[in-house]
Design a protein around this motif. Structure first.
Motif, PDB file in Angstrom:
ATOM      1  N   LYS A  60       0.830  -1.206   0.000  1.00 63.96           N
ATOM      2  CA  LYS A  60       0.000   0.000   0.000  1.00 63.96           C
ATOM      3  C   LYS A  60       0.868   1.261   0.000  1.00 63.96           C
ATOM      4  O   LYS A  60       0.424   2.326  -0.405  1.00 63.96           O
ATOM      5  N   ASP A  84      -4.211   2.211  -5.971  1.00 66.11           N
ATOM      6  CA  ASP A  84      -4.304   1.220  -4.900  1.00 66.11           C
ATOM      7  C   ASP A  84      -3.630  -0.070  -5.346  1.00 66.11           C
ATOM      8  O   ASP A  84      -3.400  -0.275  -6.540  1.00 66.11           O
ATOM      9  N   PHE A 110      -3.497  -4.445  -4.365  1.00 63.39           N
ATOM     10  CA  PHE A 110      -4.139  -5.568  -3.683  1.00 63.39           C
ATOM     11  C   PHE A 110      -3.230  -6.789  -3.770  1.00 63.39           C
ATOM     12  O   PHE A 110      -2.806  -7.161  -4.862  1.00 63.39           O
ATOM     13  N   ASN A 118     -11.598  -9.286   0.174  1.00 65.77           N
ATOM     14  CA  ASN A 118     -11.237  -7.950  -0.322  1.00 65.77           C
ATOM     15  C   ASN A 118     -11.815  -7.644  -1.703  1.00 65.77           C
ATOM     16  O   ASN A 118     -11.637  -6.547  -2.210  1.00 65.77           O
ATOM     17  N   ASP A 142     -13.896  -4.453  -1.890  1.00 64.55           N
ATOM     18  CA  ASP A 142     -13.125  -3.209  -1.906  1.00 64.55           C
ATOM     19  C   ASP A 142     -12.629  -2.898  -3.311  1.00 64.55           C
ATOM     20  O   ASP A 142     -12.685  -1.761  -3.766  1.00 64.55           O
ATOM     21  N   LEU A 202     -15.625  -1.985  -5.535  1.00 68.25           N
ATOM     22  CA  LEU A 202     -16.069  -0.631  -5.220  1.00 68.25           C
ATOM     23  C   LEU A 202     -15.158   0.402  -5.868  1.00 68.25           C
ATOM     24  O   LEU A 202     -15.613   1.371  -6.471  1.00 68.25           O
ATOM     25  N   LEU A 203     -13.855   0.186  -5.767  1.00 68.93           N
ATOM     26  CA  LEU A 203     -12.885   1.122  -6.330  1.00 68.93           C
ATOM     27  C   LEU A 203     -13.042   1.247  -7.841  1.00 68.93           C
ATOM     28  O   LEU A 203     -13.058   2.338  -8.388  1.00 68.93           O
TER      29      LEU A 203
END
Length: 176
Positions: free
Chosen positions: A29, A149, A151, A158, A161, A164-165
């Protein structure tokens, strides 16, 4: 000033102690906000892809290798996300970078029925432009080549997430 991911990754090393042993790990991250300059190449289908210099609004860059069990386990999530992104007004480019040779890559892609591009010589691109964070890693990159981002292994925990992004908040990550 734009700092590349390769320049930034040493800043992301964190010292850890596991079972009494001291070591260093990279916090993936920590790379958010840095640029992936230079990632370009030809896909297996012959398409020229140049991250940050094409008409795509968002790039989803997945790194993997054929023997990686977590890489194989996340394939259904990536394929589903690719299908879901087809209905967006913005253009989303999915691409895979394999730490393998072209023959292994071709065989693996055919076996797992990928619905997105993979760049030839992904191993050279990974060695030259992205730090080794382990596998798999998926980078979400804006139209200018900036990492929005990251992952590590996409799972049911996840996936929401990531979804959504890409699918809901996509207007936030599209660079002007």
């Amino acid at each position: 000033q734009k700092m590349s991911v390769l320049d930034a990754h040493t800043l992301c090393l964190k010292e850890v102690i596991i079972e009494g042993e001291r070591g260093k790990v990279i916090d993936s991250k920590c790379l958010n906000g840095y640029y992936v300059d230079g990632i370009k190449g030809t896909s297996l289908s012959g398409e020229l892809i140049d991250v940050g210099n094409t008409d795509y609004d968002v790039y989803v860059i997945n790194t993997w290798f054929p023997e990686c069990l977590p890489c194989i386990e996340e394939i259904p999530y990536l394929l589903n996300l690719r299908e879901e992104s087809n209905n967006l007004e913005q253009s989303v480019a999915f691409m895979g970078l394999c730490k393998c040779n072209v023959e292994e890559e071709t065989e693996f892609i055919e076996k797992h029925k990928f619905n997105y591009s993979h760049l030839l010589e992904g191993d050279k691109i990974l060695d030259s432009y992205l730090p080794q964070l382990g596998y798999p890693v998926t980078y979400i990159v804006d139209s200018l080549g900036k990492i929005v981002d990251t992952f590590r292994k996409i799972t049911s925990e996840n996936y929401g997430d990531l979804e959504l992004l890409i699918l809901v908040k996509h207007l936030i990550i599209v660079s002007p």
